[in-house]
Enzyme design. Sequence first.
Site, PDB file in Angstrom:
ATOM      1  N   ASP A 125       0.996  -2.264   2.244  1.00  0.00           N
ATOM      2  CA  ASP A 125       0.953  -3.729   2.218  1.00  0.00           C
ATOM      3  C   ASP A 125      -0.384  -4.232   2.765  1.00  0.00           C
ATOM      4  O   ASP A 125      -0.989  -3.595   3.636  1.00  0.00           O
ATOM      5  CB  ASP A 125       2.108  -4.274   3.062  1.00  0.00           C
TER       6      ASP A 125
ATOM      7  N   LEU B   1       1.383  19.289  -2.278  1.00  0.00           N
ATOM      8  CA  LEU B   1       1.931  17.968  -1.932  1.00  0.00           C
ATOM      9  C   LEU B   1       2.689  17.425  -3.139  1.00  0.00           C
ATOM     10  O   LEU B   1       2.234  17.563  -4.269  1.00  0.00           O
ATOM     11  CB  LEU B   1       0.787  17.000  -1.591  1.00  0.00           C
TER      12      LEU B   1
ATOM     13  N   HIS C  76      -6.208  -4.577  -4.487  1.00  0.00           N
ATOM     14  CA  HIS C  76      -5.423  -3.488  -5.089  1.00  0.00           C
ATOM     15  C   HIS C  76      -6.351  -2.335  -5.490  1.00  0.00           C
ATOM     16  O   HIS C  76      -6.004  -1.164  -5.317  1.00  0.00           O
ATOM     17  CB  HIS C  76      -4.648  -4.005  -6.300  1.00  0.00           C
TER      18      HIS C  76
HETATM   19  C1  FPP Z   1       1.112  -4.917  -1.487  1.00  0.00           C
HETATM   20  O1  FPP Z   1       0.052  -5.710  -1.039  1.00  0.00           O
HETATM   21  C2  FPP Z   1       0.628  -3.959  -2.467  1.00  0.00           C
HETATM   22  C3  FPP Z   1       1.050  -3.903  -3.755  1.00  0.00           C
HETATM   23  C4  FPP Z   1       2.072  -4.794  -4.319  1.00  0.00           C
HETATM   24  C5  FPP Z   1       0.460  -2.955  -4.700  1.00  0.00           C
HETATM   25  C6  FPP Z   1       0.128  -1.590  -4.161  1.00  0.00           C
HETATM   26  C7  FPP Z   1      -0.834  -0.990  -5.070  1.00  0.00           C
HETATM   27  C8  FPP Z   1      -1.882  -0.255  -4.731  1.00  0.00           C
HETATM   28  C9  FPP Z   1      -2.170   0.200  -3.365  1.00  0.00           C
HETATM   29  C10 FPP Z   1      -2.795   0.138  -5.806  1.00  0.00           C
HETATM   30  C11 FPP Z   1      -2.932   1.580  -5.992  1.00  0.00           C
HETATM   31  C12 FPP Z   1      -1.711   2.280  -6.321  1.00  0.00           C
HETATM   32  C13 FPP Z   1      -1.643   3.227  -7.245  1.00  0.00           C
HETATM   33  C14 FPP Z   1      -0.435   4.037  -7.341  1.00  0.00           C
HETATM   34  C15 FPP Z   1      -2.707   3.516  -8.200  1.00  0.00           C
HETATM   35  P1  FPP Z   1       0.115  -7.281  -1.241  1.00  0.00           P
HETATM   36  O2  FPP Z   1      -0.521  -7.605  -2.539  1.00  0.00           O
HETATM   37  O3  FPP Z   1       1.521  -7.771  -1.111  1.00  0.00           O
HETATM   38  O4  FPP Z   1      -0.767  -7.759  -0.069  1.00  0.00           O
HETATM   39  P2  FPP Z   1      -0.592  -9.116   0.781  1.00  0.00           P
HETATM   40  O5  FPP Z   1       0.679  -8.982   1.564  1.00  0.00           O
HETATM   41  O6  FPP Z   1      -1.803  -9.123   1.659  1.00  0.00           O
HETATM   42  O7  FPP Z   1      -0.576 -10.251  -0.200  1.00  0.00           O
END
Ligand code: FPP
Length: 253
Positions: free
Chosen positions: A18, A129, A35
Amino acid sequence: MQSSVHNQDNLHVAIIMDGNGRWATTKGLPRTSGHFAGIAALRGVVKAAPGMGVATLSVYAFSSDNWRRPASEVAALMDLFRFYLVRDLTPLVEASVKLVAIGRRDRLSDELAKLIAHAEAVTARGTRLTLRLAIDYSSRDAILGAVAACRPPPTREELAQQLAGNSVPADVDLLIRTGGEKRLSDFLLWEAAYAELYFTDRLWPDFRAHDLALALGDFRARDRRFGGLSTTAGQPTASADHDRASRAPASAP
Ligand code: FPP
């Protein structure tokens, strides 16, 4: 499958990644940059995890509730998943990482679903892994689906196997959530029944191998009782032994 000693290897670590959006906006960047930066953080953790005793790493990439985000952000995330599965496939094979996706596939594009199936096939022999990518994942839906797939009603072990899909069933030992929030957000509710929880304010794109080591150090210092009594005095209890043997304690606060 439960863990019973502190310095064990073979750990199952789950991460709720997150904070990507906040990481980007505080830098004046579009959320999708966060992301993208999150992929680099994931690479670092995947590289470091086997050397820290982690055998299985489950990461929450896209929850079934994330479809509620703006279409442009959903599309960008789907693009990133495709990018990762193409760009990182060879490095994953070379690092002997077995990739498994958990979650629904019927709402993903055909292209993404095919890339997932291809990546799973190509990495199937990885032994260092198991990397489980949760995409369009809801733990409640996964449990309902697993129960519905079993006839007669499953035992705990059968349900765990069904939920594990193409990976070996393993209870989560340590669940890490970055970004400062303290909730599970429908991630691995069954598997994390006895997980140790670790919350950090670090935003996911800033999370490094060092942060994983800190979390594992914290985890290894904890007294895991699985509903029994403390074993730190060197006197394991009958109930603790029973809990470990059955892998799923019947009643424990
Ligand atoms: C939450 O942060 C994150 C996500 C919804 C997406 C997670 C994706 C990645 C880490 C990209 C890479 C993953 C792969 C498998 C290639 P948020 O957007 O909710 O952040 P915020 O709380 O700051 O808004």
